[in-house]
Design a protein around this motif. Structure first.
Motif, PDB file in Angstrom:
ATOM      1  N   LEU A 231     -12.713   8.988 -31.296  1.00  0.00           N
ATOM      2  CA  LEU A 231     -11.274   8.899 -31.532  1.00  0.00           C
ATOM      3  C   LEU A 231     -10.953   8.656 -33.002  1.00  0.00           C
ATOM      4  O   LEU A 231     -10.046   9.282 -33.566  1.00  0.00           O
ATOM      5  N   ALA A 232     -11.699   7.738 -33.636  1.00  0.00           N
ATOM      6  CA  ALA A 232     -11.379   7.354 -35.011  1.00  0.00           C
ATOM      7  C   ALA A 232     -11.967   8.285 -36.052  1.00  0.00           C
ATOM      8  O   ALA A 232     -11.308   8.615 -37.039  1.00  0.00           O
ATOM      9  N   HIS A 233     -13.181   8.726 -35.826  1.00  0.00           N
ATOM     10  CA  HIS A 233     -13.887   9.463 -36.865  1.00  0.00           C
ATOM     11  C   HIS A 233     -13.858  10.974 -36.675  1.00  0.00           C
ATOM     12  O   HIS A 233     -13.890  11.726 -37.645  1.00  0.00           O
ATOM     13  N   GLU A 234     -13.811  11.410 -35.422  1.00  0.00           N
ATOM     14  CA  GLU A 234     -13.731  12.844 -35.163  1.00  0.00           C
ATOM     15  C   GLU A 234     -12.295  13.278 -34.857  1.00  0.00           C
ATOM     16  O   GLU A 234     -12.011  14.473 -34.793  1.00  0.00           O
ATOM     17  N   GLU A 235     -11.407  12.267 -34.638  1.00  0.00           N
ATOM     18  CA  GLU A 235     -10.000  12.522 -34.315  1.00  0.00           C
ATOM     19  C   GLU A 235      -9.841  13.411 -33.074  1.00  0.00           C
ATOM     20  O   GLU A 235      -8.973  14.279 -33.009  1.00  0.00           O
ATOM     21  N   LEU A 236     -10.697  13.194 -32.089  1.00  0.00           N
ATOM     22  CA  LEU A 236     -10.594  13.954 -30.851  1.00  0.00           C
ATOM     23  C   LEU A 236      -9.448  13.424 -29.998  1.00  0.00           C
ATOM     24  O   LEU A 236      -9.090  12.249 -30.057  1.00  0.00           O
ATOM     25  N   THR A 237      -8.875  14.278 -29.190  1.00  0.00           N
ATOM     26  CA  THR A 237      -7.872  13.862 -28.219  1.00  0.00           C
ATOM     27  C   THR A 237      -8.557  13.188 -27.043  1.00  0.00           C
ATOM     28  O   THR A 237      -9.787  13.276 -26.871  1.00  0.00           O
ATOM     29  N   ALA A 238      -7.759  12.519 -26.203  1.00  0.00           N
ATOM     30  CA  ALA A 238      -8.315  11.901 -25.000  1.00  0.00           C
ATOM     31  C   ALA A 238      -8.963  12.948 -24.112  1.00  0.00           C
ATOM     32  O   ALA A 238     -10.017  12.711 -23.499  1.00  0.00           O
ATOM     33  N   THR A 239      -8.370  14.128 -24.042  1.00  0.00           N
ATOM     34  CA  THR A 239      -8.931  15.207 -23.227  1.00  0.00           C
ATOM     35  C   THR A 239     -10.296  15.632 -23.748  1.00  0.00           C
ATOM     36  O   THR A 239     -11.254  15.816 -22.976  1.00  0.00           O
ATOM     37  N   ALA A 240     -10.406  15.771 -25.077  1.00  0.00           N
ATOM     38  CA  ALA A 240     -11.683  16.168 -25.679  1.00  0.00           C
ATOM     39  C   ALA A 240     -12.726  15.071 -25.505  1.00  0.00           C
ATOM     40  O   ALA A 240     -13.896  15.353 -25.218  1.00  0.00           O
ATOM     41  N   CYS A 241     -12.322  13.814 -25.660  1.00  0.00           N
ATOM     42  CA  CYS A 241     -13.251  12.696 -25.451  1.00  0.00           C
ATOM     43  C   CYS A 241     -13.759  12.687 -24.016  1.00  0.00           C
ATOM     44  O   CYS A 241     -14.947  12.459 -23.767  1.00  0.00           O
ATOM     45  N   ALA A 242     -12.854  12.909 -23.080  1.00  0.00           N
ATOM     46  CA  ALA A 242     -13.246  12.929 -21.672  1.00  0.00           C
ATOM     47  C   ALA A 242     -14.323  13.968 -21.431  1.00  0.00           C
ATOM     48  O   ALA A 242     -15.309  13.714 -20.722  1.00  0.00           O
ATOM     49  N   ALA A 243     -14.178  15.143 -22.029  1.00  0.00           N
ATOM     50  CA  ALA A 243     -15.156  16.216 -21.858  1.00  0.00           C
ATOM     51  C   ALA A 243     -16.497  15.842 -22.482  1.00  0.00           C
ATOM     52  O   ALA A 243     -17.561  16.043 -21.878  1.00  0.00           O
ATOM     53  N   VAL A 244     -16.473  15.284 -23.680  1.00  0.00           N
ATOM     54  CA  VAL A 244     -17.711  14.921 -24.376  1.00  0.00           C
ATOM     55  C   VAL A 244     -18.455  13.820 -23.632  1.00  0.00           C
ATOM     56  O   VAL A 244     -19.695  13.822 -23.557  1.00  0.00           O
ATOM     57  N   LEU A 245     -17.705  12.879 -23.071  1.00  0.00           N
ATOM     58  CA  LEU A 245     -18.319  11.705 -22.463  1.00  0.00           C
ATOM     59  C   LEU A 245     -18.525  11.836 -20.961  1.00  0.00           C
ATOM     60  O   LEU A 245     -18.908  10.875 -20.293  1.00  0.00           O
ATOM     61  N   GLY A 246     -18.261  13.014 -20.401  1.00  0.00           N
ATOM     62  CA  GLY A 246     -18.611  13.262 -19.015  1.00  0.00           C
ATOM     63  C   GLY A 246     -17.627  12.774 -17.986  1.00  0.00           C
ATOM     64  O   GLY A 246     -18.000  12.611 -16.805  1.00  0.00           O
ATOM     65  N   PHE A 247     -16.367  12.547 -18.355  1.00  0.00           N
ATOM     66  CA  PHE A 247     -15.351  12.166 -17.382  1.00  0.00           C
ATOM     67  C   PHE A 247     -14.752  13.419 -16.756  1.00  0.00           C
ATOM     68  O   PHE A 247     -14.690  14.479 -17.391  1.00  0.00           O
TER      69      PHE A 247
END
Length: 294
Positions: A231-247
């Motif tokens: 979120l802080a360093h890559e500036e990903l959205t919550a949707t993108a974070c969810a995909a990267v982290l397996g949610f």
């Protein structure tokens, strides 16, 4: 918010060098204020002066006797370094040669900054001096393993916070390593207990003895740290974070993040940007003589 520069360790002149040393003067000449994450470890020992460093969202003051350990994969930013004197040691994760120090290097739980007790400083200074001599002035025909051996001796002498407990608890070490490999796909502690061949209660007791936390809490903390980095360093959205982290979707990720931190991902990200939070800037992408990064 600047993007992260991903740093990779590379050896000079095709020499299989696993350890490199440099001074704070050299660091100052290379430090461009950028945001970085490395695949190697950065160990710094402060002999003189005062300064600061930020490692994964936590600020740390530095003074004589301070030790800094930025583990591979962590992000950091050097603050005030103009007055610092001492040595920095860069090494790849597989450099240590003893079982205990290899396990120590594998842990992401080592505190990033601590102080060397006064009675230990002369031993640490001697270990550092010997390592510097061997890395900067290798004798013709000397064993290529010698710097790694000396690094292992230095790490054993430094005794970072939590290191002794981690190394002695083999089940926790196995759990920690499995989490690092699987936390993007598996978010339940029971998965790790089954994978390691133990009952969930046995695993939880082992983690509690090593860290004072439950297996579930340790796993949640690791996922949250990675989410904050994204979120802080890559500036990903919550949707993108969810995909990267397996949610399964952004909603599930948001609920998880809010339960763990008390804030929604978007609100936390907005506050981090407002504070000027950045992934650490340490060594620049320019490679110092003798080894380093590309």
């Amino acid at each position: 918010m600047p993007s992260i520069t991903q740093m990779r360790y590379r050896t000079p002149n095709l020499v299989a060098q696993q350890v490199e040393t440099l001074t704070f003067d050299r660091l100052r000449s290379m430090n461009d204020g950028g945001t970085q994450r490395a695949d190697f470890h950065v160990l710094a020992l402060v002999d003189e002066g005062s300064g600061s460093i930020t490692v994964d969202f936590a600020d740390h003051a530095l003074s004589p006797g301070s030790v800094v350990w930025v583990t591979a994969g962590a992000v950091h930013r050097w603050g005030e370094v103009a007055d610092l004197a001492g040595r920095l040691i860069l090494f790849i994760p597989t450099a240590p040669v003893t079982e205990a120090t290899r396990a120590l290097v594998a842990t992401p739980s080592v505190q990033p900054v601590w102080r060397i007790p006064a009675e230990e400083r002369r031993f640490v200074a001697a270990a550092v001096e010997h390592l510097v001599l061997e890395t900067e002035n290798p004798a013709p025909g000397a064993s290529a393993e010698l710097p790694a051996i000396l690094l292992s001796a230095l790490l054993a002498r430094l005794r970072p916070t939590l290191a002794v407990t981690d190394v002695e608890n083999r089940l926790f070490v196995a759990f920690r390593e499995r989490v690092e490999a699987d936390f993007r796909e598996h978010h339940d502690a029971e998965h790790y207990a089954r994978a390691l061949g133990y009952a969930p209660r046995t695993l939880s007791r082992a983690v509690s003895r090593a860290t004072g936390s439950t297996a579930k809490a340790w796993l949640v903390e690791r996922i949250v740290l990675e989410a904050k980095r994204l979120l802080a360093h890559e500036e990903l959205t919550a949707t993108a974070c969810a995909a990267v982290l397996g949610f399964t979707d952004a909603s599930n990720f948001s609920v998880f993040f809010r339960q763990a931190t008390g804030e929604r991902p978007g609100a936390w990200q907005k506050a981090a940007v407002a504070r000027g939070t950045r992934a650490p800037a340490g060594l620049s992408s320019a490679r110092p003589s003798g080894g380093g990064r590309s």
